[in-house]
Design a protein around this motif. Structure first.
Motif, short mmCIF file in Angstrom:
data_model
loop_
_atom_site.label_atom_id
_atom_site.label_comp_id
_atom_site.label_asym_id
_atom_site.label_seq_id
_atom_site.Cartn_x
_atom_site.Cartn_y
_atom_site.Cartn_z
N LEU A 1 14.65 31.35 -80.44
CA LEU A 1 14.36 30.46 -81.43
C LEU A 1 15.85 29.78 -81.93
O LEU A 1 16.97 30.24 -81.69
N ILE A 2 15.57 28.54 -82.18
CA ILE A 2 16.85 27.74 -82.54
C ILE A 2 16.52 27.37 -84.05
O ILE A 2 15.67 26.98 -84.88
N ALA A 3 17.66 27.89 -84.96
CA ALA A 3 17.66 27.88 -86.41
C ALA A 3 17.86 26.54 -86.75
O ALA A 3 19.17 26.21 -86.52
N CYS B 1 21.80 24.83 -86.69
CA CYS B 1 22.12 23.79 -85.54
C CYS B 1 22.83 22.74 -85.78
O CYS B 1 22.38 21.91 -86.86
N SER B 2 23.85 22.53 -85.38
CA SER B 2 24.63 21.19 -85.66
C SER B 2 24.59 20.04 -84.78
O SER B 2 25.18 18.84 -85.17
N GLY B 3 23.63 20.11 -83.94
CA GLY B 3 23.49 19.10 -82.86
C GLY B 3 24.60 18.70 -81.76
O GLY B 3 24.75 17.68 -81.36
N ARG C 1 19.32 17.78 -83.71
CA ARG C 1 19.29 19.12 -83.52
C ARG C 1 18.51 19.57 -82.17
O ARG C 1 17.69 18.80 -81.65
N ALA C 2 18.91 20.77 -81.70
CA ALA C 2 18.45 21.32 -80.24
C ALA C 2 16.98 21.81 -80.47
O ALA C 2 16.55 22.28 -81.47
N VAL C 3 16.08 21.34 -79.66
CA VAL C 3 14.64 21.63 -79.68
C VAL C 3 14.36 22.36 -78.13
O VAL C 3 14.40 21.47 -77.19
N PRO D 1 28.16 27.55 -80.88
CA PRO D 1 29.29 28.24 -81.53
C PRO D 1 28.90 28.66 -83.02
O PRO D 1 29.48 29.37 -83.76
N LEU D 2 27.58 28.19 -83.44
CA LEU D 2 26.95 28.54 -84.78
C LEU D 2 25.96 29.67 -84.76
O LEU D 2 25.36 29.77 -85.79
#
Length: 71
Positions: A8-10, A14-16, A39-41, A59-60
Motif C-alpha cells: 500500500l502506498i499512501a 508520498c513525496s515522489g 507519487r509512487a504507484v 523516508p516518509l
C-alpha cells in the motif's frame, strides 16, 4: 510478510522522491504525475514478492503492507 499482505502506498504521505522505485527488484513501482505532484504507484501487484525493500527505503513511511487476512 505473508501471502495475505498487499503493498500500500499512501498518496498523502508520498513525496515522489522515487527511492522505493529505485530499489524495487521486480521493477513494479513507477513514479506518475498527479497534477503538479509525482507519487509512487504499484503497477503489477501480483508480481510483488513482499521483500519490503521499498518499505525500508521510504523516508516518509508512505509504503507499507496492509493485511488482507480475515479473522
Amino acid at each position: 510478510m505473508t501471502d495475505q499482505e498487499m503493498l500500500l502506498i499512501a498518496p498523502e504521505r508520498c513525496s515522489g522522491c522515487g527511492r522505493c522505485v529505485a530499489v524495487c527488484p521486480e521493477k513494479i513501482l513507477t513514479l506518475q504525475s498527479f497534477g503538479h505532484r509525482k507519487r509512487a504507484v504499484l503497477t503489477a501487484p501480483s508480481r510483488c514478492t513482499r521483500c519490503a525493500i521499498c518499505v525500508t527505503a521510504c523516508p516518509l513511511d508512505a509504503v507499507t503492507f496492509l493485511s488482507t487476512s480475515k479473522g
